[in-house]
Design a protein around this motif. Structure first.
Motif, PDB file in Angstrom:
ATOM      1  N   UNK A 111       2.690  -2.548  -1.084  1.00  0.00           N
ATOM      2  CA  UNK A 111       1.336  -2.835  -1.559  1.00  0.00           C
ATOM      3  C   UNK A 111       0.356  -2.747  -0.396  1.00  0.00           C
ATOM      4  N   UNK A 112      -0.830  -2.286  -0.744  1.00  0.00           N
ATOM      5  CA  UNK A 112      -1.818  -2.083   0.303  1.00  0.00           C
ATOM      6  C   UNK A 112      -2.902  -3.141   0.208  1.00  0.00           C
ATOM      7  N   UNK A 113      -3.569  -3.371   1.319  1.00  0.00           N
ATOM      8  CA  UNK A 113      -4.764  -4.202   1.256  1.00  0.00           C
ATOM      9  C   UNK A 113      -5.989  -3.373   1.561  1.00  0.00           C
ATOM     10  N   UNK A 114      -5.800  -2.191   2.081  1.00  0.00           N
ATOM     11  CA  UNK A 114      -6.968  -1.361   2.369  1.00  0.00           C
ATOM     12  C   UNK A 114      -7.007  -0.216   1.376  1.00  0.00           C
ATOM     13  N   UNK A 116      -7.393   2.948   2.200  1.00  0.00           N
ATOM     14  CA  UNK A 116      -7.401   4.149   3.012  1.00  0.00           C
ATOM     15  C   UNK A 116      -6.612   5.300   2.398  1.00  0.00           C
ATOM     16  N   UNK A 166      -1.193  -8.744 -13.355  1.00  0.00           N
ATOM     17  CA  UNK A 166      -2.168  -8.703 -12.257  1.00  0.00           C
ATOM     18  C   UNK A 166      -1.638  -9.490 -11.052  1.00  0.00           C
ATOM     19  N   UNK A 167      -1.026 -10.634 -11.299  1.00  0.00           N
ATOM     20  CA  UNK A 167      -0.453 -11.406 -10.198  1.00  0.00           C
ATOM     21  C   UNK A 167       0.648 -10.607  -9.501  1.00  0.00           C
ATOM     22  N   UNK A 168       1.468  -9.932 -10.304  1.00  0.00           N
ATOM     23  CA  UNK A 168       2.595  -9.201  -9.727  1.00  0.00           C
ATOM     24  C   UNK A 168       2.145  -8.010  -8.906  1.00  0.00           C
ATOM     25  N   UNK A 169       1.120  -7.287  -9.414  1.00  0.00           N
ATOM     26  CA  UNK A 169       0.810  -6.013  -8.788  1.00  0.00           C
ATOM     27  C   UNK A 169      -0.451  -6.034  -7.927  1.00  0.00           C
ATOM     28  N   UNK A 170      -1.302  -7.052  -8.112  1.00  0.00           N
ATOM     29  CA  UNK A 170      -2.505  -7.145  -7.279  1.00  0.00           C
ATOM     30  C   UNK A 170      -3.385  -5.910  -7.300  1.00  0.00           C
ATOM     31  N   UNK A 171      -3.872  -5.475  -8.497  1.00  0.00           N
ATOM     32  CA  UNK A 171      -4.692  -4.260  -8.549  1.00  0.00           C
ATOM     33  C   UNK A 171      -6.089  -4.495  -7.965  1.00  0.00           C
ATOM     34  N   UNK A 172      -6.772  -3.386  -7.610  1.00  0.00           N
ATOM     35  CA  UNK A 172      -8.148  -3.487  -7.133  1.00  0.00           C
ATOM     36  C   UNK A 172      -9.103  -3.767  -8.276  1.00  0.00           C
ATOM     37  N   UNK A 197      -8.691 -14.777 -11.444  1.00  0.00           N
ATOM     38  CA  UNK A 197      -7.691 -14.511 -10.417  1.00  0.00           C
ATOM     39  C   UNK A 197      -8.213 -13.516  -9.379  1.00  0.00           C
ATOM     40  N   UNK A 198      -9.541 -13.332  -9.379  1.00  0.00           N
ATOM     41  CA  UNK A 198     -10.160 -12.582  -8.292  1.00  0.00           C
ATOM     42  C   UNK A 198     -10.161 -11.074  -8.455  1.00  0.00           C
ATOM     43  N   UNK A 199      -9.957 -10.586  -9.684  1.00  0.00           N
ATOM     44  CA  UNK A 199      -9.938  -9.135  -9.885  1.00  0.00           C
ATOM     45  C   UNK A 199     -11.130  -8.725 -10.749  1.00  0.00           C
TER      46      UNK A 199
END
Lengths: 384, 550
Positions: A111-114, A116, A166-172, A197-199
């Protein structure tokens, strides 16, 4: 349509222009409307080898045909069952196009946080109770074509499943589709849950009105009128994570009057009362067969559902549009639309303690009495 | 004002005249301002800020301060000013006498100001911790939580922050963020030992205090790209739920003041919250990955066409939060190379709901899979399954339908067996809906399971529908409380002639789901077996062998 930078255009101009796409859509409609899956493959894959790009095939050919399916159904030239058959064929056309793409190499990566190494990751889903999955599916495929890592969850996704995902995959971002205005409360629940949840959430579909006004009322982070516009919007500027601490009632303060809650809870009884009241006021009903009575009960059920949705949104147009649209549908199906006014009268009597409901009913009745019934349009999925 | 009264005042008091000469000061004032004594110039005797204030006050023409034409001018009080005397802070309140003299009352407000500043800082920190908790606790996604921790720490505690994850395998995974920057994830092939305090923080030796590192001795990977010269570095453990959640490294630039002890304490407060959130997210990720793996076996399969027969299935569990339940289906395709071999379709319903029922459906599905070689004799399969269920510790029983399907000369031949299950419905080309006349006992309850197998044939465009009672017993409708019922199912199916299997399944699932109108319902499962209307000419889309002719 925006003029800002979009996805890279094909290197050479496609020999498949607008006229060709229109032609392909017409041929696909022929195949789809008689459920001929194999002829449909021939049209779509033929256009593809003739140079049509996948995004145009998805949006301008398959998407166009799907809109026509809705219109034909609304004009009583197609049954719900046939609508499903046509949709199933269209769905397989999308699958056939998708199958031609190499599997997403992104699936295995960490999983990415940026942002790029690609536009990002996005979850595409229909709100709970929403069965019209095709618009969401088209968007999912278009975003995939444009390099997104897409998780497509399909039709009628219960909000707990969506949030777990969403919790599992953390989409943008999450893209939510809804076609029916009666699903707006469910859509609102899903939007606020994702935001909590911030999405950020992009919404689309006929439920949010042609100009997206309901998307704004529900506090969605973005709205787009169609798949291409949604993909362009996401490409232009990534959605910002929403602020925490947002409550559903912040968007719709009128909900504190409890009218929505109480009328919704009471909807079965309201339909019964309206059915009984109609028999008194509308003598033709007394000779109805059991089947016709059932259909009338279902129609009344839809009217109450839309009244409930209009109470949720506190929007007169929502209810009025549905009724004038219903009048058009009934006329197209050879059912007298005059029965709608007495139905409203009964509902008004039953709901005399609810001022907002009374206002909505009055507005709709004036519109029904005042103007000629407009021609049926697509955009809903109710009534036969 | 009487000098004697001023002498006894509880504050330092100083009187100076309009010419800037000190006229009087009480004992406390003398102690505070050792250079001031009566007759001295104010300038030089008192701090500059006070002298300037006195000049400003006395340079104003006397007449303008009082009402024009009034004979007697009363003492007037002007606004207080603030300044420092030595190490303490004072408020100076002037009273202007009618004689032109100014009485300066000096009030020590050092403690007050310190308390106010501390309160302000505490409020800011409380607000930050509140916001941080909201942001950290809202998501259970580990990557998002780590990024949020780095962003918050960089924005409020330092110029840059690093969240280092507990080591898993080789090297260190970390997320770094500079103030106003975006979090960046990195994997560095180093051991934590080189950074003082880091191994301890990552192992979570309790209680580990934050540690200072000499910026010159810090390894290069600890400094984010483009950060510049580091002035000070602090390493703080991120305590988790009993297990370490990682370490937080805070950096400040060389042009900034180094971390104070107070700031370190606050960083630990933040780290405690961030650590708890990271730990919860990690636990959730582990749990959901376990659930996912176990669930994969229990989920209904995605069906596709096999050897010229269309199969489609859909399942909706009773509970919204569940993905599995007591209904199940499977299609075991005939081997691709075996011409004329049957595929076996199974659809069933285990007594009960939710995960517990789903576990038993998994066992039944496995058992039936093993019994596939006997599928030419449905009765035998059911007897063996019955025996297997009776010998297990489960007290539940099940109903099911077995359907063997094979394409034969353009149509599809079926053998259908119901074991205590609603009989399959066959949609004919003219829209007529037939019920297959198979009957049998349920399995897992009686010593013997008996059933009657029937044969049927589907012409092109015809469909055989297997379903569970969750469909017919769906309660709701426009009036609420009515069962969907067999009659409505028959009438809906009668419109499904010629439809692809997938469309039939979706149509029935949609009608039943809309019937319950968001109310409670049982598990609902539908499988359709359809003889395609058209000759399949290419392998497009399907996953089966692809080519066949009528």
């Amino acid at each position: 349509m925006s003029t800002s930078p979009q996805h890279p255009a094909p290197a050479c101009p496609s020999p498949f222009g607008e006229a060709e796409l229109r032609g392909a859509a017409e041929k696909l409609w022929e195949a789809v409307s008689c459920g001929d899956e194999y002829a449909a493959y021939g049209v779509v894959l033929g256009a593809r080898s003739a140079g049509a790009d996948d995004e145009s095939l998805l949006l301008d050919v398959i998407g166009t045909v799907q809109r026509k399916v809705g219109e034909e159904w609304a004009a009583n030239r197609m049954s719900v069952a046939m609508e499903h058959a046509a949709t199933a064929v269209n769905d397989r056309m999308i699958a056939a196009l998708a199958a031609r793409h190499a599997p997403d190499p992104a699936l295995g990566r960490p999983e990415r946080v940026t942002r790029e190494d690609g536009p990002g990751r996005i979850t595409v889903a229909c709100v709970d109770g929403e069965w019209h999955a095709l618009p969401a599916r088209l968007l999912a495929e278009v975003l995939r074509l444009r390099g997104w890592h897409v998780d497509y969850l399909g039709a009628q996704v219960p909000t707990p499943h969506l949030i777990g995902h969403v919790h599992r995959t953390g989409p943008d971002a999450v893209a939510l589709s809804s076609s029916l205005a009666t699903r707006l409360p469910a859509a609102h629940a899903a939007v606020t849950a994702c935001q909590a949840v911030g999405v950020p959430v992009l919404v689309g579909g006929a439920a949010f009105c042609d100009d997206g006004r309901y998307a704004r009322l529900l506090g969605a982070d973005a709205w787009a009128p169609d798949g291409r516009a949604a993909a362009d919007l996401l490409a232009r500027s990534p959605l910002k994570p929403p602020l925490a601490g947002h409550q559903p009632v912040d968007d719709l303060p009128h909900l504190v009057d409890q009218e929505y809650t109480m009328v919704r809870r009471d909807s079965g009884r309201l339909v019964k009362a309206a059915l009984a009241g109609l028999e008194d006021r509308f003598p033709a009903m007394r000779s109805y067969t059991e089947r016709q009575r059932q259909h009338t009960a279902e129609d009344l059920g839809h009217i109450v559902d839309f009244l409930v949705a209009a109470l949720y949104m506190d929007c007169e147009q929502l209810f009025t549009r549905f009724l004038t649209w219903t009048a058009g549908i009934l006329t197209a199906r050879g059912v007298p639309a005059v029965s709608l006014t007495p139905a409203l009268d009964v509902l008004e009597t039953e709901l005399k303690e609810f001022p907002r409901a009374g206002r909505l009913i009055n507005h709709a009745r004036q519109a029904l009495n005042g103007s000629a019934v407009p021609a049926a349009r697509s955009g809903s999925g109710v009534l036969r | 004002m009487k000098r004697s009264a001023l002498r006894l005042a509880p504050y330092p008091v100083l009187v100076a005249d309009a010419h800037g000469v000190v006229r009087f000061l009480n004992d406390t004032a003398s102690a505070l301002l050792p250079r001031a004594r009566p007759g001295a110039e104010v300038t030089g005797a008192v701090p500059e800020w006070l002298a300037t204030a006195h000049q400003n006050l006395t340079s104003v023409p006397v007449g303008s301060r009082t009402g024009a034409g009034s004979a007697v001018t009363a003492p007037s009080v002007s606004a207080a000013i603030r300044g420092e005397i030595g190490e303490r802070s004072f408020e100076a309140h002037p009273t202007c006498e009618e004689t032109g003299e100014v009485v300066w009352w000096l009030v020590d407000d050092t403690d007050h100001r310190l308390a106010r500043r501390a309160l302000h800082m505490e409020r800011e920190r409380t607000a930050f911790l509140g916001d941080a908790s909201n942001a950290l606790l809202s998501s259970l996604n580990l990557a998002r939580c780590t990024a949020t921790t780095a962003r918050l720490a960089a924005g409020h505690l330092a110029d840059a922050a690093l969240v280092i994850e507990p080591p898993a395998g080789r090297g260190l995974a970390m997320v770094s963020c500079t103030r106003d920057g975006e979090p960046v994830r990195r994997q560095v092939g180093v051991e934590p030992d080189l950074v003082p305090g880091l191994p301890e923080a990552l192992q979570g030796f309790p209680p580990v205090p934050s540690r200072w590192i000499d910026p010159a001795a810090a390894p290069a990977w600890i400094v984010p790209e483009g950060f510049g010269t580091v002035g000070s570095i602090v390493v703080t453990p991120l305590p988790g739920h009993g297990v370490p959640a990682g370490a937080l490294v805070l950096l400040r630039g060389a042009d900034q003041a180094p971390f104070t002890e107070n700031e370190e304490v606050f960083a630990r407060l933040f780290a405690a919250r961030a650590g708890a959130a990271l730990s919860a997210a990690r636990l959730y990720a582990e749990q959901s990955s376990i659930t996912e793996t176990l669930m994969r076996e229990l989920l209904p399969p995605v069906l596709h066409d096999v050897s010229g027969v269309e199969f489609a299935g859909a399942y909706r569990p009773a509970a919204e939060s569940e993905r599995v339940g007591g209904d199940f289906y499977d299609v075991h395709p005939a081997p691709a190379d075996a011409e004329g071999q049957e595929s076996l379709v199974i659809l069933g319903d285990v007594c009960g709901k939710g995960l517990e029922a789903a576990v038993l459906t998994g066992k039944i599905r496995n058992t039936l899979h093993a019994l596939l070689p006997m599928a030419d004799d449905h009765q035998r399969v059911l007897s063996l399954l019955n025996g297997a269920l009776l010998n297990s510790h489960h007290t539940r029983f099940a109903t099911l339908v077995l359907a063997s399907a094979v394409r034969h000369a353009g149509s599809v031949r079926l053998r259908l067996t119901s074991a205590g299950h609603p009989a399959p419905l066959i949609v004919r080309g003219d829209g007529h809906v037939e019920e297959a006349r198979t009957r049998g006992t349920l399995v897992g309850a009686l010593p013997e399971a008996t059933a009657v197998t029937v044969e049927a044939s589907l012409a092109p465009g015809e469909t055989c529908v297997l379903f569970t009672d969750g469909i017919t017993e769906a309660k709701g409708g426009p009036l609420g409380g009515d069962l969907y019922g067999e009659e409505r199912l028959h009438s809906a199916l009668s419109q499904c002639t010629g439809m692809p299997a997938a469309a039939v399944v979706e149509h029935i699932q949609m009608l039943a789901s809309q019937w319950v109108r968001g109310g409670r319902h049982d598990d609902m499962a539908v499988v359709a077996i359809t003889a395609p209307r058209n000759n399949h000419l290419s392998a497009v889309g399907g996953r089966g062998p692809g080519r066949f002719t009528a």
